[in-house]
Design a protein around this motif. Structure first.
Motif: not given
Length: 437
Positions: A339, A342, A344, A356, A358, A435-437
């Motif tokens: 995270r 950067h 996902y 990578h 999202k 989608g979430r980080r």
């Protein structure tokens, strides 16, 4: 030129990791069309009886009631004697908490591959990849909150090794880091003069230690014991020493004694070379400044595997064994690191994936026709490959032709935008959730 070499080395490291990324989790072995996220269905049908189960039971009147002759006992059979078992090594339970972190260079290599491939990889398999690599992880050791008062952990400032006993830490620094401060040189001197009736020789190694009345004997004896037979007590080792009175052997020792090892201080090139004993005495004054007490230590994997403190090594081995079966702490640490870098994370069923790109769901009806048919097909047939997609949507095209490549161009755009997820093994699916980080 140096930058090119470093770049080449980094690419080489990345390629080494790429070869190991071809793992196949259980879900990927399912045939295309079966939903990766669905519940497994179990059959309610009973198992067919085995062949042995269909055999009718034997009736009592069919039993063999013939008298059997008792086996004679042999009086000449020797009595069994149990071999004495070596006592099991015991370890002290230490109030330490142990977990694992990804090694930064290995982690960076994984991230480069994830960026380059544009694919999604199972987080737990990436964690297992690093935990199985002898240099792929760091060991984090922390003193537990309920530790007894006065309990502390010592860490070497030079190599990050740890120990509980100060005596063991001093021994580690003396044996492992003397070469960091002193340069060893071989010089030739005149052979020892005088009359020597015999020389001591180690029966285990054949090393000549010198006459017992010579000033170098004790130092040589201690050096051989510590370097080659430290697993024996000093008294046990001394029992393996013999006195040889052969003139040829005495002359051999004299010739060997001409070559002496001296130590020169690296920080002072003008300093006079000294013998090992004097170098150790001088170095011992610096030893306390080369380690420190700490409640938390991060140790490289290679160093952790060679610790002199057997109790800590045993504790690390126990936790690593559990982690190698299911790398829980490593996956948590990698999740936070990904995270921060950067990447996902998303979940498919019970499996966490990292990419990578999202994931960004889009409805087929909100797109143009050629993109809508790709999205609709993959929504109905998750886990399909490019070839299967081409066979259904464009059955008349040769997969190796340029027309087939042009027909699949929208697929690349959909993957880059996150509307389609391409997994590490080439299977494709549409993101069904947010989608979430």
């Amino acid at each position: 030129m140096e930058e090119k070499r470093q770049a080449h080395a980094e690419n080489k490291d990345a390629n080494d990791v790429i070869l190991d990324l071809n793992f196949v989790p259980q879900w990927a072995k399912k045939p295309p069309g079966e939903n990766h996220y669905g519940q497994k269905e179990y059959s309610s049908e009973r198992r067919a009886p085995r062949r042995d189960d269909r055999r009718p039971p034997r009736r009592d009147d069919q039993r063999d009631d013939r008298p059997r002759r008792p086996r004679p006992e042999r009086s000449d059979r020797p009595e069994r004697t149990e071999r004495p078992r070596a006592p099991r090594e015991t370890f002290k339970e230490l109030p330490l908490s142990i977990s694992f972190l990804p090694e930064q260079q290995r982690l960076a290599s994984l991230v480069r591959q994830i960026h380059h491939s544009r694919r999604a990889y199972p987080l737990i398999d990436l964690a297992n990849l690093l935990i199985q690599d002898a240099e792929g992880y760091l060991v984090k050791i922390e003193v537990s909150k309920g530790a007894p008062a006065g309990f502390e952990m010592l860490q070497c400032k030079r190599c990050k090794a740890v120990a509980i006993s100060e005596e063991m830490m001093v021994q580690h620094v003396m044996s492992m880091h003397l070469a960091d401060f002193y340069e060893k040189e071989e010089i030739e001197t005149d052979p020892p003069s005088g009359s020597f009736p015999g020389v001591a020789r180690c029966r285990k190694s054949g090393i000549l230690l010198g006459p017992p009345n010579h000033h170098s004997y004790t130092e040589k004896l201690n050096a051989v014991h510590q370097s080659r037979f430290a697993h024996l007590s000093f008294d046990e080792y001394k029992r393996s020493i013999e006195i040889v009175r052969d003139e040829e052997v005495i002359e051999q020792w004299k010739e060997e004694s001409r070559k002496q090892t001296v130590y020169k201080l690296k920080s002072d090139p003008e300093a006079e070379p000294v013998e090992l004993r004097k170098a150790e005495l001088e170095f011992a004054k610096k030893v306390p400044s080369l380690y420190e007490a700490t409640p938390r230590a991060v140790v490289p994997a290679k160093v952790a595997q060679e610790l002199g403190d057997r109790d800590i090594t045993h504790a690390i081995r126990q936790v690593w064994t559990k982690e190698s079966r299911f790398p829980l702490s490593m996956s948590f640490a990698m999740r936070a690191a990904f995270r921060h870098m950067h990447l996902y994370l998303f979940k498919a069923g019970k499996i966490n994936f990292v990419t990578h790109i999202k994931p960004y769901p889009v409805k087929p009806e909100n797109t143009v026709e050629n993109i809508a048919e790709v999205l609709s097909f993959l929504k109905e047939h998750p886990g399909s490959s490019r070839l299967q997609l081409l066979e259904v949507l464009h059955p008349s095209l040769d997969p190796a032709s340029q027309e087939a490549k042009d027909a699949l161009k929208p697929l690349g755009w959909l993957i880059e935008r996150g509307h389609i997820i391409e997994f590490f093994n080439g299977t494709l699916s549409v993101p069904l959730g947010r989608g979430r980080r």
